[in-house]
Enzyme design. Structure first.
Site, short mmCIF file in Angstrom:
data_model
loop_
_atom_site.label_atom_id
_atom_site.label_comp_id
_atom_site.label_asym_id
_atom_site.label_seq_id
_atom_site.Cartn_x
_atom_site.Cartn_y
_atom_site.Cartn_z
CD GLU A 552 -1.74 2.32 1.23
OE1 GLU A 552 -1.25 2.92 0.23
OE2 GLU A 552 -1.95 2.89 2.31
CD GLU A 561 2.25 9.02 -0.58
OE1 GLU A 561 2.41 7.96 0.04
OE2 GLU A 561 1.49 9.92 -0.22
#
Ligand SMILES: C[S@@+](CC[C@H](N)C(=O)[O-])C[C@H]1O[C@@H](n2cnc3c(N)ncnc32)[C@H](O)[C@@H]1O
Length: 852
Positions: A552, A561
């Site tokens: 995740e 990210e």
């Protein structure tokens, strides 16, 4: 996430004021106390008196009687020195204003004169109006007034339409400097209805000399839904989005289309005025608001700064404007409790409009847990995380872990994947036949817990590994392994990109031993260390593949990210034939938006941070307007406008019928495992990241004119099979309603771009990399639809605010999104061509790039 008791929510408190246009007293602290006793929070006061008004009118008429008719000079201009000879208003006298600096001043909203006409095409009237306005602002500032209500610009002068708004804007700009502590509220109607703009006795507008007015053969009486918004846009632009320049919105009896409501919702509406005439009467004869009005108020009241409500022409404040009424008791009744007007006198309510609004306050729907979770984060700009260079704090993980959906969905995805694995009788990478599962980027371990639960639910044995580079979070993983997971998990403290993969013994395993072993293949600096409960005989272990990788690592724009780069680092560890990644893929989505508040905040930040306008921000979008909508603007489909943030806060699901559905398009996608990563170059020691570059060019039809301040970005991800997460406002409810872990991302434009009715916005965006970091580049172009040949169709289909007849240049729409496409395609309409009318510069976040 936490469960909130309904009683925990204090609800919204309305701040309600009373406006009496002809209030003719000096408001004192006593008066304010009486207003409070009647349940009003504040009062408006005119800055000047009728005496001042009369004085200006007589000054003007004697001046005009001496004045020659205006004439043009040799160059044809009317602005000759004769025509513009100034008429100077002498300073205010004590009879000109009842306002005085006293203890009441902080509870008052000053109102400047509505009889002036700052927009007059006659320079004499415009200048006289400017002088009146400046005298009033200066005196209000002297008295310590904090809030001024400025009557709206006059938009119609004979056949001239909105021509003088720029004079008005210029005067407001001066006023902002003259009253440095005053918040200026421009009092605007929601739409421009020429029939509503009538001059009353004593107004300066009719004194404008005919020479400056156009003849009025066919003055238009058409309602322009965005006409007053246009005027506001001009004023706030002239004043450079000044933070003390706000909107006072007058709510009409008939609310305009949702697209107009949405537009105002995105503007800084800090006062909402409701005239008595906007109320209906209920069967008992009491004033009530329509359902649509109630919904609009509820929407505004959920904004970060809810507007104050000012009731206009609703009768006197008991004991103030009409002292004999002071005996009347204030009632606070629910609609069912409203007595009939015929009922006994003791039920007489002297302030029924106020009672109704107070009652409405009580009936505001309680905020959902998600709304409460995000309180204070609406429209608050946050820099995205730097997940690789910065180690998260425990509290940040704690916020993630409150998500009521995300972990549940991961567990479902892992369960399905394990069941499928067993059903398909796929071989495993473990000699014992266990499916090897690795949670990479395990944080404090919530996905590890879910993987164990999924294994139990699916009835499939797993060998579970957890990899985390944050040494602080790793301490908690060790503790959890001992206390929660019965030592079933092999923990690896490492950057996943340098992990060598799971090691398994060929021998049968035991779970008695816990040991920490340096990974001999790593350098001391980034050594991967394993804390293992199994297998025994580790020294004999062999590296094997991972069957299912769970991660995740997503940001608000999916890949921002660096999930692609991190997962590339373990790509070769995933079993080449059977291996699965959860998530299997993720995509970035975007749409152009109007976001005046965000623009204003970024302009302010730019003073200290020149990179501010080229930074993508994580933000809980609230006061925004979607410029491109997928359906007719009269559509009332339910929609959650906002999604959530990676960090601390959440989205605010808004009640049904609130927003036209935005047209959100897919920018690009990443899939894992990636079987197409090119082999390392023979000639370079660095690994190229070029395969993670992306680019897109997307076309958005625009129905109604507006301003594009930037681009809203979202993501969708397929975890496994049909288990998906989404922050895309179009699909989030269907895929992962009430998920709170992510806010949208916002890519600002340095200079906002105006977009015409039936226009088109084209967004070009790149995901760039130089093998050390990743950043984004974006630019926006605006196109108008130009008619090349007159066609009957064009003449028959004027711009309609309530449903466009066509959109230009949608040839790049590839039908990627499962949403209804806007109707029409202007560029393909015969007789039209696209003309570029605006273009932003290329923005680049390279300075704020995400380090790999
Ligand atoms: C968004 S958090 C998710 C944490 C946890 N899985 C959860 O859902 O609450 C991402 C985690 O991945 C870790 N991480 C990011 N990049 C990593 C890398 N290259 N190697 C190992 N861990 C990484 C971060 O330290 C962080 O703990």
């Amino acid at each position: 996430m936490d469960h909130y008791e309904a009683g925990d929510d204090p609800g919204v408190t309305f701040c309600i004021g009373h406006h009496e246009p002809n209030r003719s007293l000096t408001v004192t602290a006593d008066h304010v106390i009486r207003a409070h006793e009647s349940n009003y929070d504040m009062l408006t006061v005119p800055i000047t008196t009728t005496h001042f008004h009369s004085r200006v009118l007589s000054l003007l008429s004697s001046y005009l009687s001496d004045l020659e008719s205006p004439k043009s000079d040799r160059l044809g201009t009317m602005a000759t020195s004769q025509n513009t000879r100034p008429l100077v208003i002498p300073p205010l006298t004590k009879l000109d204003s009842r306002l005085t600096p006293n203890e009441a001043i902080s509870q008052l909203v000053g109102v400047t004169s509505s009889w002036i006409d700052l927009c007059s095409p006659d320079p004499l009237i415009a200048d006289l109006s400017r002088q009146v306005f400046m005298l009033e602002v200066a005196y209000a500032a002297f008295c310590g007034i904090g809030y001024l209500l400025i009557p709206s610009p006059k938009l119609h002068h004979g056949n001239l339409h909105s021509e003088g708004v720029v004079y008005y804007a210029r005067a407001v700009q001066d006023a902002l400097s003259l009253g440095p502590y005053i918040q200026f509220h421009i009092w605007l109607k929601m739409v421009d209805n020429p029939e509503m703009e009538v001059d009353t006795m004593g107004d300066l507008a009719p004194f404008a000399r005919q020479e400056y007015l156009q003849p009025e053969p066919s003055s238009s009486t058409k309602i322009d839904p965005f006409g007053t918004w246009d005027a506001w846009d001009l004023v706030r632009k002239t004043c450079k989005y000044h933070s003390r320049l706000l909107v006072a919105l007058s709510m009409p009896k008939q609310l305009p289309a949702l697209c107009v409501q949405s537009r105002w919702h995105s503007e800084p509406v800090h006062l909402l005025t409701i005239d008595a005439s906007s109320f209906l009467k209920n069967p008992k004869g009491y004033p009530v608001l329509s359902k649509a009005h109630q919904a609009f108020i509820a929407r505004l009241m959920r904004l970060r700064t809810p507007p104050w409500i000012i009731l206009c022409n609703v009768g006197p404040v008991p004991g103030l404007d009409e002292p004999e009424e002071s005996e009347g008791a204030q009632s606070q009744l629910s609609p069912s409790e409203y007595p009939s007007l015929k009922a006994s006198k003791k039920h007489h309510d002297p302030t029924p409009h106020l009672s109704y609004i107070r009652n409405l306050q009580e009936r505001q729907p309680p905020r959902t847990p998600i709304e409460r979770f995000g309180t204070g984060y609406q429209d608050y700009l946050q820099a995205p995380l730097q997940p690789l260079t910065v180690n998260l704090e425990s509290i940040t993980y704690e916020v993630f872990e409150k998500d009521p959906i995300k972990y549940e969905w991961y567990e479902r995805a892992i369960t399905k994947a394990l069941k499928d694995w067993a059903d398909q009788k796929k071989p495993t990478s473990h000699p014992d036949g266990k499916v090897i599962v690795a949670v990479v980027g395990a944080g404090r371990g919530p996905l590890v817990t879910r993987a164990l639960k999924a294994s139990a639910a699916a009835g499939v044995e797993i060998d579970l590994w957890a990899v985390e580079k944050n040494q602080n979070a790793f301490v908690l993983l060790q503790r959890h392994n001992e206390n929660l997971w019965d030592g079933k998990v092999t923990l690896v403290q490492s950057d996943m990109r340098s992990w060598k993969g799971p090691r398994v013994s060929r021998l049968a395993t035991t779970t008695t031993e816990t040991q920490q072993a340096g990974d001999e293949s790593q350098g001391a600096g980034n050594a991967a260390s394993e804390t293992s409960a199994s297998p025994s005989g580790l020294s004999d272990g062999v590296y094997t593949h991972v069957d299912i990788v769970v991660s995740e690592l997503l940001g608000s724009f999916a890949d921002n990210e660096l999930s692609p780069e991190c997962l590339d680092g373990i790509n070769d560890l995933i079993h080449p034939a059977h291996g699965i990644s959860i998530p299997a893929s993720y995509s970035a989505h975007l749409t152009p938006i109007s976001a005046p508040k965000l623009h204003s905040d970024i302009v302010n930040q730019t003073v200290s941070n020149p990179a501010a306008p080229e930074t993508p921000y994580v933000v809980m979008l609230h006061a925004i307007d979607f410029l491109s909508t997928a359906e007719s603007t009269t559509n009332t489909e339910p929609l959650n406008q906002h999604s959530s943030s990676r960090a601390s806060g959440t989205s605010s699901p808004t009640p049904a019928t609130e927003f036209p559905t935005p047209f959100v398009q897919t920018a690009w996608t990443f899939s894992h495992p990636n079987r197409n990563i090119p082999p390392p170059s023979q000639t370079s020691s660095t690994v190229s990241n070029a395969h993670n570059v992306r680019q897109t060019r997307l076309s958005f039809p625009i129905q109604n004119r507006g301003v594009c301040h930037g681009i809203a970005g979202y993501f969708e991800t397929v975890l496994y099979g049909d288990v998906e997460l989404s922050t895309n406002p179009v699909t989030m409810d269907a895929k992962s309603a009430t998920m709170i872990s992510w806010f949208p991302i916002y890519f600002p434009l340095k200079t906002p771009l105006n977009v015409p009715d039936n226009g088109e916005v084209v967004v070009t965006m790149y995901r760039q990399t130089d093998d050390r970091k990743v950043w984004y580049e974006w630019m926006v172009e605006v196109y108008a639809l130009e008619r090349t040949t007159p066609t009957a169709a064009w003449l028959a289909s004027p711009v309609s605010p309530a449903g466009r007849s066509g959109s230009p240049g949608t040839d790049t729409l590839k039908g990627k999104d499962p949403v209804a496409r806007p109707q029409g395609s202007g560029s393909s309409q015969p007789g039209f061509r696209r003309v570029r009318v605006g273009m932003s510069e290329f923005h680049s976040s390279i300075k704020e790039g995400c380090l790999m």
